[in-house]
Write a protein that holds these residues in place. Structure first.
Motif, short mmCIF file in Angstrom:
data_model
loop_
_atom_site.label_atom_id
_atom_site.label_comp_id
_atom_site.label_asym_id
_atom_site.label_seq_id
_atom_site.Cartn_x
_atom_site.Cartn_y
_atom_site.Cartn_z
N ILE A 68 50.50 7.64 8.99
CA ILE A 68 51.34 6.54 8.52
C ILE A 68 50.88 5.26 9.19
CG2 ILE A 68 53.70 5.63 8.53
CD1 ILE A 68 54.70 8.48 8.42
N PRO A 69 50.69 4.18 8.42
CA PRO A 69 50.24 2.93 9.03
C PRO A 69 51.21 2.43 10.08
CG PRO A 69 50.07 2.84 6.63
CD PRO A 69 50.84 4.08 6.97
N GLY A 70 50.71 1.56 10.96
CA GLY A 70 51.57 0.94 11.95
C GLY A 70 52.48 -0.10 11.30
N VAL A 71 53.28 -0.76 12.13
CA VAL A 71 54.25 -1.73 11.61
C VAL A 71 53.57 -2.82 10.80
CG1 VAL A 71 55.92 -3.50 12.28
CG2 VAL A 71 55.90 -1.30 13.47
N GLN A 72 52.50 -3.40 11.33
CA GLN A 72 51.83 -4.47 10.59
C GLN A 72 51.22 -3.96 9.29
OE1 GLN A 72 49.10 -6.47 13.27
NE2 GLN A 72 50.70 -7.90 13.89
N GLY A 73 50.68 -2.75 9.32
CA GLY A 73 50.12 -2.16 8.11
C GLY A 73 51.17 -1.97 7.03
N LEU A 74 52.38 -1.58 7.44
CA LEU A 74 53.46 -1.40 6.47
C LEU A 74 53.88 -2.74 5.87
CD1 LEU A 74 55.68 1.19 8.38
CD2 LEU A 74 54.06 1.63 6.53
N HIS A 84 62.71 -5.29 5.83
CA HIS A 84 63.40 -4.31 6.66
C HIS A 84 63.35 -2.95 5.95
CE1 HIS A 84 65.54 -7.45 9.19
NE2 HIS A 84 65.13 -8.15 8.14
N LEU A 85 63.33 -1.88 6.73
CA LEU A 85 63.36 -0.53 6.16
C LEU A 85 64.72 0.12 6.41
CD1 LEU A 85 59.87 0.96 7.12
CD2 LEU A 85 60.57 -0.06 4.95
N TYR A 86 65.21 0.86 5.41
CA TYR A 86 66.44 1.61 5.59
C TYR A 86 66.22 2.86 6.43
CZ TYR A 86 68.86 -1.25 2.12
OH TYR A 86 69.45 -2.28 1.46
N ARG A 87 65.03 3.39 6.36
CA ARG A 87 64.70 4.59 7.13
C ARG A 87 63.23 4.52 7.50
NH1 ARG A 87 65.07 5.90 1.76
NH2 ARG A 87 67.30 6.23 2.01
N ASP A 88 62.82 5.36 8.43
CA ASP A 88 61.43 5.36 8.86
C ASP A 88 60.49 5.66 7.69
OD1 ASP A 88 61.89 4.82 11.58
OD2 ASP A 88 62.38 6.92 11.96
N ALA A 89 59.33 5.01 7.70
CA ALA A 89 58.31 5.32 6.69
C ALA A 89 57.94 6.79 6.81
CB ALA A 89 57.09 4.44 6.90
N ALA A 90 57.72 7.44 5.67
CA ALA A 90 57.43 8.87 5.68
C ALA A 90 56.47 9.21 4.54
CB ALA A 90 58.71 9.68 5.53
N ALA A 121 43.75 -8.77 2.32
CA ALA A 121 45.16 -8.37 2.37
C ALA A 121 45.79 -8.53 3.76
CB ALA A 121 45.33 -6.93 1.88
N PRO A 122 45.06 -8.28 4.87
CA PRO A 122 45.69 -8.41 6.19
C PRO A 122 46.23 -9.79 6.51
CG PRO A 122 43.69 -7.10 6.37
CD PRO A 122 43.72 -7.67 4.98
N ILE A 123 45.84 -10.84 5.77
CA ILE A 123 46.38 -12.17 6.08
C ILE A 123 47.88 -12.21 5.84
CG2 ILE A 123 44.19 -13.31 5.62
CD1 ILE A 123 46.94 -13.97 3.20
N MET A 151 58.76 -6.99 14.08
CA MET A 151 58.64 -7.66 12.78
C MET A 151 59.34 -6.86 11.70
SD MET A 151 55.22 -8.78 10.70
CE MET A 151 54.75 -9.91 11.99
N LEU A 152 59.03 -5.56 11.60
CA LEU A 152 59.64 -4.69 10.60
C LEU A 152 60.74 -3.93 11.28
CD1 LEU A 152 59.26 -3.91 7.65
CD2 LEU A 152 57.98 -1.95 8.42
N GLN A 153 61.98 -4.15 10.90
CA GLN A 153 63.11 -3.57 11.58
C GLN A 153 63.67 -2.41 10.80
OE1 GLN A 153 65.98 -6.55 12.55
NE2 GLN A 153 64.44 -8.06 13.11
N LEU A 154 64.22 -1.46 11.54
CA LEU A 154 64.85 -0.29 10.93
C LEU A 154 66.35 -0.47 11.03
CD1 LEU A 154 64.57 2.55 9.74
CD2 LEU A 154 64.66 3.44 12.06
N VAL A 155 67.03 -0.48 9.90
CA VAL A 155 68.46 -0.70 9.88
C VAL A 155 69.10 0.36 9.02
CG1 VAL A 155 68.26 -3.18 10.24
CG2 VAL A 155 68.30 -2.28 7.93
#
Length: 382
Positions: free
Chosen positions: A116-122, A185-191, A313-315, A1-5
């Protein structure tokens, strides 16, 4: 779902997006660089210098050995930098000035690093933050956006100040509600940076262009809360407002629009419940809804779900299901009734929209939770 590009040219818009300076960078003094010519020392000087350094290292090693034998050699200590408040500004407003940066008291205890939260959390964090900003831009009311943020953010930013900071983005006329149905989409990994802030930088696909965002979150009472927010629209949309997709009052919208309407409405209600401020929810609705419901009346209607302390919020990452196909009734209202299959309780909704000023606007809303999918009991309608 959340892609790193990795698609962004950093130098292209580095000055446009708002970036929060780290606490160490904010305190670091500017350094002057001197250029000089260095001559090679003589042989005698080099011999004396080498001998002195060798003796110094031997002395330090011997002292360390004695201290270690006595159990008194402590680890090196470094002082914690004074934390700085967030400065918030909406790119690409050229004239916007960051909010004042002020020093805060020295923390009494070192905070434990947060996971760091998981993909869905982000995705939940990104969608809720951007939707809150979008709805503030539509209504011109930034009180709810401010109320959702961390305490330090609230101390440094008034609702009026946020309105001024995001004036340029508001003028651009971007429909950021698409983030409710489109994957960011994220440009870099969450940190997590040196200040303990969760940093998320990326973009939201916006047709053939991208809307960039830079978000920072602070852990407050076990929950990540907004600490900094920057949004950078496509450059060609700055001068001319972007037209929303053409909708017709005679036909049911497509699936993406339906998901956007459902999620953004329930998220607006949830944010009103969390802050106790129902003014934005009311202003997002149709004129008939606004005439029939004051913020106080809406607060009373949803007092039960608010008193239970539920955070819906999780919805933001759960696909909604409809009890029956979306229809336009004989009065011209778009009716959407269904549920989010969340656990341990499902979030049920019953929504009605009225076509007004070229868009479907909220006309009636009912939301509640239950063990089984069923029509909600808490509702507000004209």
């Amino acid at each position: 779902m959340l892609q790193l590009v990795h698609q962004r040219d950093e130098e292209e818009w580095e000055d446009d997006i708002v970036r929060l300076p780290s606490r160490r960078e904010a305190q670091r003094p500017a350094r002057q660089i001197d250029h000089y010519v260095r001559r090679r020392p003589s042989v005698i000087v080099r011999v004396v210098r080498t001998t002195s350094l060798g003796f110094g290292f031997a002395t330090v090693a011997f002292i360390a050995y004695l201290a270690g034998q006595a159990g008194m050699l402590d680890p090196l200590l470094s002082s914690e930098p004074v934390p700085l408040a967030a400065s918030v500004r909406a790119a690409p407003v050229a004239a916007a000035v960051p909010a004042p940066v002020a020093a805060l008291p020295q923390p009494q205890a070192v905070q434990q690093p947060q996971p760091i939260p998981g993909v869905q959390g982000l995705v939940v964090l990104i969608r809720n933050a951007v939707i809150a900003l979008h709805q503030a831009n539509i209504t011109g009311d930034y009180a709810v956006l401010r109320g959702l943020a961390a305490p330090e953010f609230q101390e440094r930013n008034t609702a009026a100040g946020l309105s001024q900071a995001f004036a340029g983005l508001r003028t651009a006329g971007l429909d950021l509600s698409t983030v409710a149905a489109v994957n960011p989409h994220l440009y870099r990994d969450a940190a997590i940076d040196n200040d303990g802030m969760l940093r998320l930088a990326g973009f939201i696909p916006f047709g053939d262009r991208n809307v960039d965002f830079d978000l920072a979150f602070e852990m407050v009472s076990g929950r990540w809360r907004l600490f900094g927010l920057g949004v950078h629209p496509p450059r060609d949309s700055i001068a001319t407002p972007t037209a929303a997709k053409a909708l017709s009052p005679a036909s049911v919208p497509g699936d993406e629009t339906l998901v956007t309407l459902i999620r953004s409405s329930v998220m607006a209600l949830n944010q009103a419940n969390l802050t106790g401020d129902y003014s934005v929810l009311r202003d997002l609705s149709s004129a008939n809804f606004q005439q029939a419901n004051s913020p106080t009346k809406l607060s009373d209607a949803f007092a039960n779900i608010r008193s239970r302390g539920l955070d819906l919020a999780p919805i933001a990452v759960i696909e909604p299901h409809l009890f029956r196909p979306a229809t336009i009734d004989q009065n011209g209202y778009l009716r959407l009734a269904g549920y989010f299959p969340s656990q341990p309780e499902q979030v049920n909704f019953d929504l009605a929209f009225q076509f007004e000023s070229g868009a479907w606007r909220l006309f009636g809303i009912g939301v509640d939770t239950s063990r089984e999918a069923m029509p909600p009991s808490a509702s507000a309608v004209p």
